[in-house]
Scaffold this motif. Structure first.
Motif, PDB file in Angstrom:
ATOM      1  N   CYS A  20      -3.255 -14.408 -29.516  1.00  0.00           N
ATOM      2  CA  CYS A  20      -4.520 -13.687 -29.413  1.00  0.00           C
ATOM      3  C   CYS A  20      -4.572 -12.876 -28.119  1.00  0.00           C
ATOM      4  O   CYS A  20      -5.046 -11.746 -28.105  1.00  0.00           O
ATOM      5  CB  CYS A  20      -5.686 -14.671 -29.486  1.00  0.00           C
ATOM      6  N   THR A  21      -4.043 -13.439 -27.057  1.00  0.00           N
ATOM      7  CA  THR A  21      -4.028 -12.724 -25.775  1.00  0.00           C
ATOM      8  C   THR A  21      -3.276 -11.408 -25.885  1.00  0.00           C
ATOM      9  O   THR A  21      -3.761 -10.359 -25.437  1.00  0.00           O
ATOM     10  CB  THR A  21      -3.392 -13.607 -24.675  1.00  0.00           C
ATOM     11  N   LEU A  54      -2.604  -9.730 -28.643  1.00  0.00           N
ATOM     12  CA  LEU A  54      -3.323  -8.866 -29.573  1.00  0.00           C
ATOM     13  C   LEU A  54      -4.471  -8.154 -28.868  1.00  0.00           C
ATOM     14  O   LEU A  54      -4.636  -6.937 -29.004  1.00  0.00           O
ATOM     15  CB  LEU A  54      -3.842  -9.675 -30.760  1.00  0.00           C
ATOM     16  N   VAL A  55      -5.244  -8.899 -28.112  1.00  0.00           N
ATOM     17  CA  VAL A  55      -6.376  -8.303 -27.389  1.00  0.00           C
ATOM     18  C   VAL A  55      -5.877  -7.245 -26.407  1.00  0.00           C
ATOM     19  O   VAL A  55      -6.441  -6.151 -26.318  1.00  0.00           O
ATOM     20  CB  VAL A  55      -7.199  -9.392 -26.664  1.00  0.00           C
ATOM     21  N   GLN A  56      -4.810  -7.561 -25.672  1.00  0.00           N
ATOM     22  CA  GLN A  56      -4.256  -6.578 -24.733  1.00  0.00           C
ATOM     23  C   GLN A  56      -3.805  -5.312 -25.456  1.00  0.00           C
ATOM     24  O   GLN A  56      -4.094  -4.197 -25.011  1.00  0.00           O
ATOM     25  CB  GLN A  56      -3.097  -7.184 -23.950  1.00  0.00           C
ATOM     26  N   ASP A  57      -3.119  -5.482 -26.593  1.00  0.00           N
ATOM     27  CA  ASP A  57      -2.658  -4.325 -27.364  1.00  0.00           C
ATOM     28  C   ASP A  57      -3.832  -3.485 -27.853  1.00  0.00           C
ATOM     29  O   ASP A  57      -3.790  -2.251 -27.813  1.00  0.00           O
ATOM     30  CB  ASP A  57      -1.799  -4.762 -28.550  1.00  0.00           C
ATOM     31  N   LEU A  58      -4.882  -4.150 -28.323  1.00  0.00           N
ATOM     32  CA  LEU A  58      -6.051  -3.422 -28.810  1.00  0.00           C
ATOM     33  C   LEU A  58      -6.775  -2.703 -27.679  1.00  0.00           C
ATOM     34  O   LEU A  58      -7.235  -1.564 -27.852  1.00  0.00           O
ATOM     35  CB  LEU A  58      -7.006  -4.362 -29.546  1.00  0.00           C
ATOM     36  N   LEU A  59      -6.862  -3.334 -26.524  1.00  0.00           N
ATOM     37  CA  LEU A  59      -7.515  -2.680 -25.379  1.00  0.00           C
ATOM     38  C   LEU A  59      -6.728  -1.461 -24.900  1.00  0.00           C
ATOM     39  O   LEU A  59      -7.312  -0.424 -24.574  1.00  0.00           O
ATOM     40  CB  LEU A  59      -7.717  -3.674 -24.233  1.00  0.00           C
ATOM     41  N   VAL A  60      -5.410  -1.574 -24.870  1.00  0.00           N
ATOM     42  CA  VAL A  60      -4.569  -0.431 -24.477  1.00  0.00           C
ATOM     43  C   VAL A  60      -4.722   0.689 -25.503  1.00  0.00           C
ATOM     44  O   VAL A  60      -4.867   1.863 -25.140  1.00  0.00           O
ATOM     45  CB  VAL A  60      -3.089  -0.852 -24.330  1.00  0.00           C
ATOM     46  N   ALA A  61      -4.720   0.330 -26.776  1.00  0.00           N
ATOM     47  CA  ALA A  61      -4.878   1.338 -27.837  1.00  0.00           C
ATOM     48  C   ALA A  61      -6.237   2.029 -27.719  1.00  0.00           C
ATOM     49  O   ALA A  61      -6.337   3.256 -27.873  1.00  0.00           O
ATOM     50  CB  ALA A  61      -4.714   0.693 -29.204  1.00  0.00           C
ATOM     51  N   LYS A  62      -7.266   1.259 -27.413  1.00  0.00           N
ATOM     52  CA  LYS A  62      -8.601   1.855 -27.249  1.00  0.00           C
ATOM     53  C   LYS A  62      -8.617   2.801 -26.052  1.00  0.00           C
ATOM     54  O   LYS A  62      -9.140   3.914 -26.139  1.00  0.00           O
ATOM     55  CB  LYS A  62      -9.650   0.766 -27.091  1.00  0.00           C
ATOM     56  N   GLY A  86       0.483 -10.261 -43.940  1.00  0.00           N
ATOM     57  CA  GLY A  86      -0.181 -11.352 -43.251  1.00  0.00           C
ATOM     58  C   GLY A  86      -0.150 -11.144 -41.754  1.00  0.00           C
ATOM     59  O   GLY A  86       0.797 -10.584 -41.205  1.00  0.00           O
ATOM     60  N   LEU A  87      -1.208 -11.580 -41.096  1.00  0.00           N
ATOM     61  CA  LEU A  87      -1.305 -11.491 -39.644  1.00  0.00           C
ATOM     62  C   LEU A  87      -1.568 -12.900 -39.123  1.00  0.00           C
ATOM     63  O   LEU A  87      -2.545 -13.545 -39.508  1.00  0.00           O
ATOM     64  CB  LEU A  87      -2.449 -10.549 -39.257  1.00  0.00           C
ATOM     65  N   ILE A  88      -0.670 -13.388 -38.281  1.00  0.00           N
ATOM     66  CA  ILE A  88      -0.814 -14.717 -37.682  1.00  0.00           C
ATOM     67  C   ILE A  88      -1.246 -14.518 -36.240  1.00  0.00           C
ATOM     68  O   ILE A  88      -0.535 -13.901 -35.450  1.00  0.00           O
ATOM     69  CB  ILE A  88       0.510 -15.500 -37.735  1.00  0.00           C
ATOM     70  N   ILE A  89      -2.434 -15.029 -35.922  1.00  0.00           N
ATOM     71  CA  ILE A  89      -2.986 -14.904 -34.572  1.00  0.00           C
ATOM     72  C   ILE A  89      -3.065 -16.313 -33.997  1.00  0.00           C
ATOM     73  O   ILE A  89      -3.838 -17.152 -34.466  1.00  0.00           O
ATOM     74  CB  ILE A  89      -4.377 -14.250 -34.583  1.00  0.00           C
ATOM     75  N   ASP A  90      -2.267 -16.562 -32.989  1.00  0.00           N
ATOM     76  CA  ASP A  90      -2.159 -17.901 -32.408  1.00  0.00           C
ATOM     77  C   ASP A  90      -3.004 -18.004 -31.138  1.00  0.00           C
ATOM     78  O   ASP A  90      -3.159 -17.028 -30.408  1.00  0.00           O
ATOM     79  CB  ASP A  90      -0.682 -18.167 -32.085  1.00  0.00           C
TER      80      ASP A  90
END
Length: 126
Positions: free
Chosen positions: A6-7, A9-17, A34-38
């Protein structure tokens, strides 16, 4: 299938934003079957900018999400920015879902206890 913590993923989404390509990033993630978010419970305020809920909305009824968390849903307000965002995220996750709750001791904790406990008389480790 796509696996991520999850960490990350959040970083990737923030950079993309930040780079004005959030929509493209979410569409890229939505292409996976499928998306596995650990480790969802190890982050806080991931929904602050709405990116995580946007991702869940994009995948909703289109692709599978497997999510791990050490927190029950009742504690997820610490993960998302407010009760409404938390409810929206949980709503999308639990609809059509199978929830597996493991109420078992942590194997890491058990290993740590073994390493702390001195060997008993007659049970010395060679």
């Amino acid at each position: 299938m796509k696996y991520t913590t999850c960490t990350m993923l959040v970083q990737d989404l923030l950079v993309a934003k930040r780079d004005l390509r959030l929509s493209k990033e979410i569409k890229k993630l939505a292409r996976h079957d499928g998306l596995i978010i650990d480790e969802m419970g190890y982050v806080s305020k991931v929904g602050g900018d709405g990116s995580a809920v946007h991702l869940l909305s994009e995948r909703y009824e289109r692709g599978s999400v497997l999510l791990t968390s050490n927190l029950p849903f009742s504690k997820w307000e610490g993960i998302f920015k407010d009760p409404m965002t938390t409810a929206a995220a949980i709503d999308r996750l639990v609809h059509h879902s199978v929830i597996v709750e493991l109420n078992i001791p942590s194997y890491r904790m058990e290993e740590a206890k073994k390493n702390l406990d001195p060997p008993q008389a007659g049970n010395e480790v060679n």
